[in-house]
Design a protein around this motif. Structure first.
Motif, PDB file in Angstrom:
ATOM      1  N   ASP A   1       0.857  -1.179   0.000  1.00 11.08           N
ATOM      2  CA  ASP A   1       0.000   0.000   0.000  1.00 11.08           C
ATOM      3  C   ASP A   1       0.895   1.232   0.000  1.00 11.08           C
ATOM      4  OD1 ASP A   1      -2.301  -1.610   0.364  1.00 11.08           O
ATOM      5  OD2 ASP A   1      -2.015  -1.595   2.525  1.00 11.08           O
ATOM      6  N   GLY A   2       0.405   2.336  -0.565  1.00  6.40           N
ATOM      7  CA  GLY A   2       1.180   3.561  -0.495  1.00  6.40           C
ATOM      8  C   GLY A   2       0.856   4.522  -1.613  1.00  6.40           C
ATOM      9  N   LEU A   3       1.603   5.621  -1.617  1.00  6.59           N
ATOM     10  CA  LEU A   3       1.404   6.682  -2.603  1.00  6.59           C
ATOM     11  C   LEU A   3       2.310   6.485  -3.803  1.00  6.59           C
ATOM     12  CD1 LEU A   3       1.235   9.837  -0.309  1.00  6.59           C
ATOM     13  CD2 LEU A   3      -0.672   8.752  -1.502  1.00  6.59           C
ATOM     14  N   VAL A   4       1.772   6.778  -4.981  1.00  3.00           N
ATOM     15  CA  VAL A   4       2.571   6.822  -6.204  1.00  3.00           C
ATOM     16  C   VAL A   4       2.221   8.114  -6.930  1.00  3.00           C
ATOM     17  CG1 VAL A   4       2.730   4.328  -6.466  1.00  3.00           C
ATOM     18  CG2 VAL A   4       0.834   5.541  -7.512  1.00  3.00           C
ATOM     19  N   THR A   5       3.163   8.632  -7.663  1.00  6.61           N
ATOM     20  CA  THR A   5       2.930   9.837  -8.459  1.00  6.61           C
ATOM     21  C   THR A   5       2.966   9.460  -9.927  1.00  6.61           C
ATOM     22  OG1 THR A   5       3.974  11.244  -6.787  1.00  6.61           O
ATOM     23  CG2 THR A   5       3.739  12.165  -8.994  1.00  6.61           C
ATOM     24  N   VAL A   6       1.901   9.791 -10.641  1.00  8.15           N
ATOM     25  CA  VAL A   6       1.826   9.505 -12.071  1.00  8.15           C
ATOM     26  C   VAL A   6       1.531  10.800 -12.799  1.00  8.15           C
ATOM     27  CG1 VAL A   6       1.038   7.139 -11.676  1.00  8.15           C
ATOM     28  CG2 VAL A   6      -0.633   8.966 -12.005  1.00  8.15           C
ATOM     29  N   GLY A   7       1.850  10.824 -14.076  1.00  6.03           N
ATOM     30  CA  GLY A   7       1.595  12.005 -14.891  1.00  6.03           C
ATOM     31  C   GLY A   7       0.549  11.704 -15.940  1.00  6.03           C
ATOM     32  N   GLY A   8      -0.137  12.748 -16.392  1.00  5.02           N
ATOM     33  CA  GLY A   8      -1.114  12.604 -17.460  1.00  5.02           C
ATOM     34  C   GLY A   8      -0.996  13.781 -18.402  1.00  5.02           C
ATOM     35  N   GLU A   9      -1.230  13.513 -19.673  1.00  2.00           N
ATOM     36  CA  GLU A   9      -1.106  14.583 -20.663  1.00  2.00           C
ATOM     37  C   GLU A   9      -2.416  14.792 -21.392  1.00  2.00           C
ATOM     38  OE1 GLU A   9       0.928  11.839 -20.884  1.00  2.00           O
ATOM     39  OE2 GLU A   9       2.548  12.654 -19.657  1.00  2.00           O
ATOM     40  N   GLY A  10      -3.449  15.112 -20.660  1.00  5.50           N
ATOM     41  CA  GLY A  10      -4.715  15.423 -21.313  1.00  5.50           C
ATOM     42  C   GLY A  10      -5.544  14.187 -21.572  1.00  5.50           C
ATOM     43  N   GLY A  11      -6.725  14.404 -22.047  1.00  5.78           N
ATOM     44  CA  GLY A  11      -7.603  13.280 -22.309  1.00  5.78           C
ATOM     45  C   GLY A  11      -8.997  13.784 -22.631  1.00  5.78           C
ATOM     46  N   ALA A  12      -9.791  12.917 -23.195  1.00  4.32           N
ATOM     47  CA  ALA A  12     -11.136  13.306 -23.585  1.00  4.32           C
ATOM     48  C   ALA A  12     -11.947  13.693 -22.365  1.00  4.32           C
ATOM     49  CB  ALA A  12     -11.807  12.140 -24.321  1.00  4.32           C
ATOM     50  N   GLY A  13     -12.615  14.823 -22.467  1.00  3.38           N
ATOM     51  CA  GLY A  13     -13.519  15.226 -21.394  1.00  3.38           C
ATOM     52  C   GLY A  13     -12.930  16.180 -20.397  1.00  3.38           C
ATOM     53  N   ARG A  14     -11.642  16.033 -20.080  1.00  2.43           N
ATOM     54  CA  ARG A  14     -11.029  16.971 -19.158  1.00  2.43           C
ATOM     55  C   ARG A  14      -9.525  16.919 -19.319  1.00  2.43           C
ATOM     56  NH1 ARG A  14      -8.145  15.691 -14.784  1.00  2.43           N
ATOM     57  NH2 ARG A  14      -8.600  14.131 -13.231  1.00  2.43           N
ATOM     58  N   GLU A  15      -8.860  17.978 -18.911  1.00  2.00           N
ATOM     59  CA  GLU A  15      -7.411  18.026 -19.013  1.00  2.00           C
ATOM     60  C   GLU A  15      -6.794  17.422 -17.763  1.00  2.00           C
ATOM     61  OE1 GLU A  15      -5.851  21.860 -19.653  1.00  2.00           O
ATOM     62  OE2 GLU A  15      -3.762  21.275 -19.487  1.00  2.00           O
ATOM     63  N   CYS A  16      -5.948  16.419 -17.917  1.00  2.00           N
ATOM     64  CA  CYS A  16      -5.303  15.806 -16.765  1.00  2.00           C
ATOM     65  C   CYS A  16      -4.217  16.717 -16.215  1.00  2.00           C
ATOM     66  CB  CYS A  16      -4.644  14.486 -17.165  1.00  2.00           C
ATOM     67  SG  CYS A  16      -5.819  13.165 -17.473  1.00  2.00           S
ATOM     68  N   VAL A  17      -4.010  16.677 -14.915  1.00  2.00           N
ATOM     69  CA  VAL A  17      -2.921  17.433 -14.300  1.00  2.00           C
ATOM     70  C   VAL A  17      -1.600  16.813 -14.721  1.00  2.00           C
ATOM     71  CG1 VAL A  17      -4.304  18.134 -12.317  1.00  2.00           C
ATOM     72  CG2 VAL A  17      -3.027  16.013 -12.226  1.00  2.00           C
ATOM     73  N   PRO A  18      -0.514  17.610 -14.801  1.00  2.00           N
ATOM     74  CA  PRO A  18       0.780  17.064 -15.225  1.00  2.00           C
ATOM     75  C   PRO A  18       1.258  15.923 -14.348  1.00  2.00           C
ATOM     76  CG  PRO A  18       0.793  19.454 -15.256  1.00  2.00           C
ATOM     77  CD  PRO A  18      -0.483  19.055 -14.604  1.00  2.00           C
TER      78      PRO A  18
ATOM     79  N   LEU B   1      -3.238   7.183  -4.130  1.00  2.00           N
ATOM     80  CA  LEU B   1      -3.100   6.230  -3.045  1.00  2.00           C
ATOM     81  C   LEU B   1      -3.551   4.865  -3.552  1.00  2.00           C
ATOM     82  CD1 LEU B   1      -2.621   5.468  -0.060  1.00  2.00           C
ATOM     83  CD2 LEU B   1      -5.034   6.015   0.344  1.00  2.00           C
ATOM     84  N   VAL B   2      -2.670   3.878  -3.457  1.00  2.00           N
ATOM     85  CA  VAL B   2      -2.965   2.519  -3.888  1.00  2.00           C
ATOM     86  C   VAL B   2      -3.086   1.625  -2.661  1.00  2.00           C
ATOM     87  CG1 VAL B   2      -2.225   0.547  -5.282  1.00  2.00           C
ATOM     88  CG2 VAL B   2      -1.706   2.880  -6.041  1.00  2.00           C
ATOM     89  N   GLN B   3      -4.229   0.959  -2.536  1.00  2.00           N
ATOM     90  CA  GLN B   3      -4.447  -0.013  -1.463  1.00  2.00           C
ATOM     91  C   GLN B   3      -4.612  -1.394  -2.082  1.00  2.00           C
ATOM     92  OE1 GLN B   3      -7.634   2.855  -0.182  1.00  2.00           O
ATOM     93  NE2 GLN B   3      -7.288   1.838   1.793  1.00  2.00           N
ATOM     94  N   SER B   4      -3.720  -2.309  -1.721  1.00  2.00           N
ATOM     95  CA  SER B   4      -3.713  -3.650  -2.308  1.00  2.00           C
ATOM     96  C   SER B   4      -4.501  -4.621  -1.441  1.00  2.00           C
ATOM     97  CB  SER B   4      -2.273  -4.160  -2.445  1.00  2.00           C
ATOM     98  OG  SER B   4      -1.527  -3.333  -3.311  1.00  2.00           O
ATOM     99  N   PHE B   5      -5.283  -5.447  -2.098  1.00  2.00           N
ATOM    100  CA  PHE B   5      -6.053  -6.472  -1.403  1.00  2.00           C
ATOM    101  C   PHE B   5      -5.756  -7.810  -2.058  1.00  2.00           C
ATOM    102  CE2 PHE B   5      -8.293  -2.497  -1.020  1.00  2.00           C
ATOM    103  CZ  PHE B   5      -8.591  -2.445   0.332  1.00  2.00           C
ATOM    104  N   ALA B   6      -4.994  -8.626  -1.367  1.00  2.00           N
ATOM    105  CA  ALA B   6      -4.663  -9.960  -1.860  1.00  2.00           C
ATOM    106  C   ALA B   6      -5.474 -10.989  -1.074  1.00  2.00           C
ATOM    107  CB  ALA B   6      -3.167 -10.221  -1.698  1.00  2.00           C
ATOM    108  N   PRO B   7      -5.583 -12.206  -1.597  1.00  2.00           N
ATOM    109  CA  PRO B   7      -6.273 -13.256  -0.837  1.00  2.00           C
ATOM    110  C   PRO B   7      -5.638 -13.440   0.536  1.00  2.00           C
ATOM    111  CG  PRO B   7      -5.884 -13.968  -3.094  1.00  2.00           C
ATOM    112  CD  PRO B   7      -5.136 -12.679  -2.916  1.00  2.00           C
ATOM    113  N   ARG B   8      -6.412 -13.938   1.485  1.00  2.00           N
ATOM    114  CA  ARG B   8      -5.898 -14.150   2.838  1.00  2.00           C
ATOM    115  C   ARG B   8      -4.673 -15.067   2.825  1.00  2.00           C
ATOM    116  NH1 ARG B   8     -10.213 -16.600   6.598  1.00  2.00           N
ATOM    117  NH2 ARG B   8     -10.976 -17.570   4.682  1.00  2.00           N
TER     118      ARG B   8
END
Length: 364
Positions: A166-183, A188-195
């Motif tokens: 689990d934890g934070l990751v930083t990703v970038g986006g360069e635009g997209g249909a419908g709205r402009e993505c932030v650079p 926050l990624v939370q992983s759920f694996a089988p018990r």
């Protein structure tokens, strides 16, 4: 966290409106790390925890603001902050918590369904907008608002799921249909694996409390014994399955269930059963392998395993006599010592009293 997701799905089905509070960062001796979550309903009901009770009241107050329409909010509480002291975070740590209304049912419902099915899945949440999606197994449910950002989120989720992290990751986006993505955007990624699995070989009296403690700690518990008179489900109500079979035969047939999160406990005290199943387990990927018995029994067992062809590196993985030295007596206290050792091995703990340590209590 799995419990919180299941509760969230149940609240959704009942029509309960609620906010989801999740730890995004933790510094120092914080009780919970990133991913720990709590639900706060508009009626004041709670489920889960973000601080072990230290700042829950302050988080509830922030959740009330969010549910009143303020939008997603980040709160930070630490021992050096006056607000943190008032809230009660006196453990020396600092936590940052994202609070947002759980308005999009699809991602949470997907995570709950995949948990029930035993499929790995990740919940990805944007810190900027509070939007969320669920990803895993090549499928994405929900959206962060931008197709390219969704693809980046899916890739990040796959990477975190592979490590069970689990934890934070930083990703970038360069635009997209419908709205402009932030650079660049923090997710926050939370992983759920089988018990994780707890395999208990030997349906002896010590196995009963061991199965119960393992179940409480979130393990999928299997109890296996070659003697049908011992392998009776009614004797082990906490176990997920009770099997009458030779331990080595069962383990060979179910080798695909064993991974680095699996704990194998051999309790039979009978070399006819112990040696074959230990030989298989020690050569496999299980993260923990332990065997019950005296030091004399341990010495005899090692000699037999050497005769069976096990290498020194394999034998070094054997935790025997099983468990930590707690000075306990009887099946219940023995079970506690075994599970304490399993946790220490899995989490990299020393097994020593915290009074002799110098680092953060919660591993900050």
């Amino acid at each position: 966290m799995s419990y919180v997701i299941r509760e969230a799905a149940a609240w959704r089905r009942s029509g309960t409106r609620f906010a989801l509070a999740t730890v995004t960062r933790a510094w120092g001796s914080a009780p919970h790390g990133p991913g720990a979550s709590m639900l706060v309903s508009d009626g004041g009901r709670l489920a889960g925890s973000v601080s072990g009770g230290c700042v829950e009241a302050a988080v509830c107050a922030l959740a009330e603001e969010v549910l009143a329409g303020s939008g997603p909010a980040l709160g930070r509480w630490g021992v050096s902050d006056e607000e943190g002291l008032e809230a009660g975070l006196t453990c020396g740590g600092t936590i940052e918590v994202l609070v947002r209304e759980a308005g999009a049912a699809a991602p949470l419902d997907r995570v709950a369904a995949d948990l029930e099915a035993g499929s790995p899945v990740a919940l990805v949440t944007s810190l900027a907008t509070g939007a969320a999606l669920a990803a895993g197994g090549g499928r994405v449910t929900g959206t962060l608002g931008c197709a390219r950002l969704d693809r980046a989120a899916e890739a990040a989720a796959d990477g975190m799921l592979g490590r069970g992290a689990d934890g934070l990751v930083t990703v970038g986006g360069e635009g997209g249909a419908g709205r402009e993505c932030v650079p660049a955007e923090e997710l926050l990624v939370q992983s759920f694996a089988p018990r994780p699995r707890l395999l208990v070989f030997g349906a002896v009296e010590f196995a009963r409390p061991l199965a119960a403690v393992g179940a409480v700690l979130g393990y999928h518990v299997t109890v296996c014994d070659a003697r049908p008179a011992f392998a009776v489900p009614e004797r082990f109500p906490a176990a997920d399955e009770v099997v009458a079979d030779r331990p080595d035969r069962w383990l060979r047939a179910h080798a695909d269930r064993v991974d680095a999160a699996t704990a194998v406990c051999v309790l039979t005290h009978d070399a006819r059963f112990d040696v074959p199943v230990l030989a298989l387990a020690l050569r496999g990927p299980a993260g923990y392998v332990g065997a019950m018995g005296s030091r004399r029994t341990h010495g005899d067992r090692l000699a037999r395993l050497r005769e069976a062809g096990l290498a020194p590196a394999d034998l070094a993985r054997l935790n025997s006599p099983i468990g930590l030295d707690l000075g306990g007596r009887g099946p219940e206290e023995t079970a506690l010592s075994i599970m304490a050792e399993i946790i220490a091995v899995r989490r990299g703990g020393s097994g020593l009293p915290l009074t002799v340590g110098r680092g953060a209590v919660h591993g900050g």
